[in-house]
Design a protein around this motif. Structure first.
Motif, mmCIF file in Angstrom:
data_model
loop_
_atom_site.group_PDB
_atom_site.id
_atom_site.type_symbol
_atom_site.label_atom_id
_atom_site.label_comp_id
_atom_site.label_asym_id
_atom_site.label_seq_id
_atom_site.Cartn_x
_atom_site.Cartn_y
_atom_site.Cartn_z
ATOM 1 N N SER A 250 0.816 -1.163 -0.016
ATOM 2 C CA SER A 250 -0.059 0.044 0.060
ATOM 3 C C SER A 250 0.871 1.271 -0.062
ATOM 4 N N VAL A 251 0.180 2.323 -0.590
ATOM 5 C CA VAL A 251 1.071 3.308 -0.588
ATOM 6 C C VAL A 251 0.170 4.660 -0.434
ATOM 7 N N VAL A 252 0.645 5.378 0.784
ATOM 8 C CA VAL A 252 -0.159 6.646 1.251
ATOM 9 C C VAL A 252 0.378 7.918 0.475
ATOM 10 N N ALA A 253 -0.750 8.472 -0.057
ATOM 11 C CA ALA A 253 -0.407 9.819 -0.611
ATOM 12 C C ALA A 253 -1.331 10.898 0.191
ATOM 13 N N SER A 254 -0.801 11.620 0.965
ATOM 14 C CA SER A 254 -1.694 12.264 2.068
ATOM 15 C C SER A 254 -1.041 13.700 2.509
ATOM 16 N N HIS A 255 0.173 14.274 1.981
ATOM 17 C CA HIS A 255 0.796 15.489 2.247
ATOM 18 C C HIS A 255 1.288 15.083 3.688
ATOM 19 N N GLY A 256 1.545 13.864 4.069
ATOM 20 C CA GLY A 256 2.212 13.670 5.329
ATOM 21 C C GLY A 256 1.299 13.490 6.489
ATOM 22 N N TRP A 257 -0.079 13.345 6.146
ATOM 23 C CA TRP A 257 -0.885 13.401 7.267
ATOM 24 C C TRP A 257 -0.616 11.925 7.878
ATOM 25 N N PHE A 258 -0.548 10.926 7.273
ATOM 26 C CA PHE A 258 0.093 9.590 7.869
ATOM 27 C C PHE A 258 1.243 9.051 7.319
ATOM 28 N N MET A 259 2.300 8.953 7.880
ATOM 29 C CA MET A 259 3.702 8.304 7.506
ATOM 30 C C MET A 259 3.967 7.046 7.881
ATOM 31 N N ASN A 260 4.391 6.044 6.996
ATOM 32 C CA ASN A 260 4.774 4.701 7.526
ATOM 33 C C ASN A 260 6.060 4.252 6.969
#
Length: 260
Positions: A250-260
């Motif tokens: 999974s890849v998160v694109a959220s302007h850094g809202w969630f970082m993993n």
């Protein structure tokens, strides 16, 4: 062109994120089936994208919570184009409510569209992908696949469920050359998000401006919404990846809202 001669089905693609993905895929040479509950909107979008080229698009009606409609749509795609390379489960809705006020009917509707829909698309697409010994299944998750927020019990449950589905199918389908991955957007300014702003303002007793600045974007690094184009680029990345090394991820694109 990265997707020349590829055939893709994208659900919920008459607008928003789905349409942006379809547009990006057509620009890369793909044939894209825009599957949406709104048949006329899907067909209008397909005409627009086909005119832009170099790929092409068609629009079909599909309720992703209907096994019959999903099966018919996938079967029609394979019959018309002879293959299916990419299937994206993107269709979704949002219902915001405290759990004690969340009706069971709304709960079932949310899970049917987000989670049952992903299962049905997967089940229908996999036989053809196995025949080809290749295919990419992409699920539209969310930052809420990783964490929780108040008033979103059904949505968070469904988006967490997509992670388990993707990982399981990656294990089952990997030997057949089929990979699965999840895109996890932050808040993207679509009608789905716009609808939540007054709903959350009322439920939380704050202004709509506070919902945007504090609830939606307060944990980002720059106070910016993610864009549909951002998510379309991720969808292209997953679809065009040159090997099966990238699966079950999974890849998160959220302007850094969630970082993993």
């Amino acid at each position: 062109m990265k997707l020349e001669n590829r055939v893709a089905v994208v659900t919920g693609a008459a607008g928003g994120i789905g349409l942006a993905i379809a547009r990006r895929y057509v620009a890369e040479g793909a044939t894209v089936v825009i599957a949406d509950l709104k048949a006329e909107a899907a067909q209008a979008a397909a005409r627009e994208l086909s005119a832009q080229g170099p790929g092409k698009a068609i629009g079909i009606a599909m309720d992703v919570a209907s096994e019959e409609q999903v099966n018919d749509g996938i079967a029609r795609t394979i019959k018309d184009y002879g293959r299916l390379d990419i299937a994206i489960s993107n269709a979704g809705i949002q219902i915001v409510n405290a759990v004690e006020n969340f009706s069971f009917a709304d709960w079932k509707r949310m899970l049917a569209i987000h989670l049952d829909g992903a299962f049905l698309i997967t089940k229908a697409a996999i036989p053809q992908m196995y025949k080809q010994n290749a295919g990419s299944l992409i699920y539209m998750g969310s930052v809420h696949s990783k964490l929780a927020s108040p008033l979103k019990s059904a949505y968070v449950t469904a988006k967490h469920g997509l992670m388990g589905l993707a990982r399981t199918i990656a294990k089952e389908a990997g030997p057949h050359g089929v990979r699965t991955n999840v895109i996890c957007p932050g808040f993207v300014r679509t009608p789905l998000v716009d609808k939540q702003i007054p709903e959350q303002a009322k439920a939380l007793g704050i202004s709509e401006e506070q919902v945007i600045k504090k609830v939606m974007l307060g944990d980002t690094v720059d106070g910016e919404f993610t864009t549909v184009e951002d998510i379309a680029e991720l969808a292209l990345f997953f679809a065009a990846f040159p090997s099966n090394a990238l699966t079950g991820q999974s890849v998160v694109a959220s302007h850094g809202w969630f970082m993993n």
